[in-house]
Design an enzyme around this catalytic site. Structure first.
Site, mmCIF file in Angstrom:
data_model
loop_
_atom_site.group_PDB
_atom_site.id
_atom_site.type_symbol
_atom_site.label_atom_id
_atom_site.label_comp_id
_atom_site.label_asym_id
_atom_site.label_seq_id
_atom_site.Cartn_x
_atom_site.Cartn_y
_atom_site.Cartn_z
ATOM 1 C CE1 TYR D 135 -3.080 3.037 0.658
ATOM 2 C CE2 TYR D 135 -3.175 2.466 2.980
ATOM 3 C CZ TYR D 135 -3.546 3.285 1.940
ATOM 4 O OH TYR D 135 -4.395 4.344 2.177
ATOM 5 C CE LYS D 164 -5.917 1.980 -0.943
ATOM 6 N NZ LYS D 164 -6.478 1.962 0.430
#
Lengths: 294, 294, 294, 294
Positions: D135, D164
């Site tokens: 992330y 992400k």
């Protein structure tokens, strides 16, 4: 020649709706500047709207300025050009007209590599015998030259012998000092850093401030030189609000507004630049008054 | 006139050590470009080294380009000027020469306020009846115009009717759409965003890519238009390495290098810009080959 | 209490593979620091890896530090917390343990508005009678507090009475001076600006440097105070390479490496932070040697 | 497991002045989210105020969420930790509790080198068999991981298998695609880029939007998947004002305000975060209404 202290920047006066050069007003403002204990005069810089002048106008301002100063102090002519060829043309003309130094800055449209910048300076230097002050002012030119690049040019290109930095990053001055063992004279072009730049060892302060603040810039320089730091701080904080105001408002707009209000008719900056609004002028006048009264 | 699709940007060819204009080479490259399914031709843009040309050179390139294109597609002339007066002079000349659109961008030395930018466009618009494409490219011009400012000019100034944005910030395109309820045609000037800009609703892609990639840009446009997103992605990722390379290397340098290697003798960019190194050229050729072979 | 001069920051020593607190090593390094003419000691700051400690570890370090310093100079405890509640908990504990000052900085995950920052400080201040030094270090905390906000808190919240700024922007110090008419004591937390911050009127220099450079920081302070600018410059440029190196390398890593090499066994920083590489250590040792020999 | 489509992020509800966890409200909001055609649920993310929870609270939210979702869709647990040790502790707990994926982000105080980030992930991955979604959200974490670093970790560390990205830079998605020949599934975490990220090939959209906008996010995803770009644009521009508003206002504040106004009593974000002002709430409600009515 050893440049030290206050290097003063005049504006370029215009007259009439057509904004043609006003050489008579230039004459008057230059003489007024020279009364403010300036150690050098630098026409055709950023404050002189150099970038907004035609080639023939540039020559006229250069010629008139050199004649008016008439060797009272050194004259440093500003050259800020996109193409190498035009910069060379101006460098040759500066020498022909009798300038003492040229202050040279590349302008960018397409970003320049370090090698492109190096050759820009190298090719200009090859065409003139004048000393060259490298001028770094990324906010106006779009070119940011690292201390490492500038130091390399100082060490390798004969007539490159000083640097004016306007980034406002005092750590660049440290780099100039360290990379050249204190041998590269550096000048501060960021007005609100005047005090600290001198403390860091700057040889001079390149500034429009004497146009509006008289001898205050020179007094600050003297205070630092004599080690009177308390007095230097007092003098600095006194003029700082004006320094910050002219930088934030843009030099041509604010200095011309101030000069006009002081009785020097210098006109307005060239379009699209606009003149100061009444509110801005009022604020400027109040700040000047506060700085220049005891 | 409704501009949609691929707006192709030619370079400005030079010849000889003096780098004089090569109008014959311009003729040839323009004709070659027109074979790549371009929907408009835009001479004298950033890639055309507009900022590096003299006033007379600018006129010659404009005149020749309009003659060569000869109404096969619309001609959009680039105007990027520091002073309002010079921009007006070029706008009038563009109209006189028969351009279809002018693409106008203010250049900064001293930073411009929104009001200064507004009046720059307003004063140019008042002097021409040509449609004006506002061009925002802060990386080259030093001026960053907000979507809010551009939308206000679109709504208030008559012949301002489109915008080209080269910031690479797709969210600006959203703003153009929202602030004008989809009525302001916006064009993408950031090559590596070609796919997403079309997906966000851009009317066109302003690009030098057809010079080196032939019909690939047009095919990408067609794929998006027909809703074949899988094909669009494939076409996009195929040409992306070339798009990224030319942007990072600087358009005049890389496109001229590519064209020269393809047999179009267009010379090199003007100093201080340098030509591509042998290593850069080799890399470019490999990327082009990879993009254009199945 | 009037804090002036050198505010020294100890590291937090760890031992073993598990990196448990080494309170004995803390004792030894604190005593060594106190021999370097420090005017205050500030445990649990950025250099002290405050953010990487558990709540119980924070208390142990605080308690031990206060006991070791034993009123020889003031103790300033660092509090850098994401939530207001945890910051309050630490502030109360600091008072209970006998700290003289707390240095407080909000940490951000979600960006904070000025109002959120204001209430963070206000709510902490309401729960302690200790003087609070506002600490601004956006590079580590993700929160950048403007001079205007800090000045407002100084004027409106009772025990907020000083500010440490680590942004390296000397113009913020000018703002602190101007906005508070010289009444807000400001401290410099950016090591490579040590000289200029003092020249601008900073009350002190918050620094880890005495850990590695002994009395040099204090000597710089003395030189500025006595108006010997030449000596101050000499002392500053002498230690600048070390100051720049430790900032660029990260304080816990470089200071711990230096201390370990000088015979203080303080362990390594906590993972994911890594210890200095052999090459980094060698470079650091060479810089220290060069700075500390005549 | 193949994650595609809409990955929905719940908030963490609090109750009372003490802001204790409200697991009952969590139960209710999770069930409501699952009715919005979500393809996965991701508790304890940025929107879930993960960074503001204690270790025991984190475990309670994780446990409750997994139980409520009860295998209807995959559960992705968020882990954002400053120290490697604490991140490992959470990873182990996530596996023990039955999570399907962990989404891991390093938080910085002292800046991390690429090698430090690499080992952070490597050491976590060594302690769990769960798939890891890297992330990247520098705006909240202070750590910006380059596509090159992330791709290297994907290729070299076994259970790192997706990324992400919340930077809002679409060109990073291009890099993920190119550096891994389309093999690295990438997810978009920047709400206002939802349309373009799908067009660029994103596998999914990580979003809080279904909390307030019901099935609109899912409908956008479906429209892109079926190649109906016109419909996708219409659906995107419809919800864009809400997406932009919640991002600019901060997710916990705005989503909680919206949920509270829709009858879900989820409390306010933790101090120093403040709840939405009445004016903000009014604006949000108007935007939601406009987006969700035909």
């Amino acid at each position: 020649m050893k440049l030290e202290g206050i290097i003063a920047y005049p504006v370029t006066p215009f007259k009439g709706a057509e904004q043609v050069l006003d050489l008579e007003a230039l004459h008057i403002t230059l003489n007024a500047l020279l009364e403010q204990q300036c150690d050098a005069i630098a026409p055709l810089g950023s404050a002189g709207e150099s970038a907004y002048l035609s080639w023939s106008e540039w020559q006229e301002v250069a010629k008139t300025s050199i004649a008016v100063v008439n060797h009272r102090v050194p004259v440093i002519l500003g050259i800020s050009e996109l193409t190498t060829n035009m910069a060379i043309q101006k460098a040759k003309k500066a020498e022909e007209l009798g300038a003492d130094v040229i202050m040279v800055m590349p302008i960018s449209y397409w970003k320049l590599s370090d090698q492109e910048i190096y050759e820009y300076y190298q090719q200009i230097a090859a065409e003139t015998s004048l000393p060259i002050m490298v001028y770094n002012n990324p906010a106006t030119s779009g070119v940011d030259m690292s201390p490492e690049l500038i130091s390399r040019m100082f060490q390798e290109i004969d007539n490159i012998c000083m640097v004016k930095d306007s980034t406002g990053d005092i750590q660049r001055m440290h780099k100039f000092y360290e990379l050249n063992h204190g041998e590269l004279p550096f000048y501060n072009g960021c007005n609100p850093l005047a005090l600290e730049a001198f403390c860091a060892g700057a040889s001079g302060w390149c500034t429009v401030a004497p146009n509006l603040l008289g001898k205050l810039p020179s007094q600050l320089y003297q205070a630092v030189m004599t080690g009177d730091l308390e007095q230097a701080q007092a003098l600095f904080y006194k003029q700082l609000p004006v320094l910050r105001f002219i930088v934030q408002g843009g030099l041509p707009k604010t200095i011309k507004a101030g000069l006009n209000s002081m009785g020097f008719a210098v006109g307005n900056p060239r379009k699209p630049l606009q003149k100061a609004s009444p509110a801005q002028l009022e604020q400027l006048q109040a700040l000047i008054k506060s700085a220049t009264t005891a």
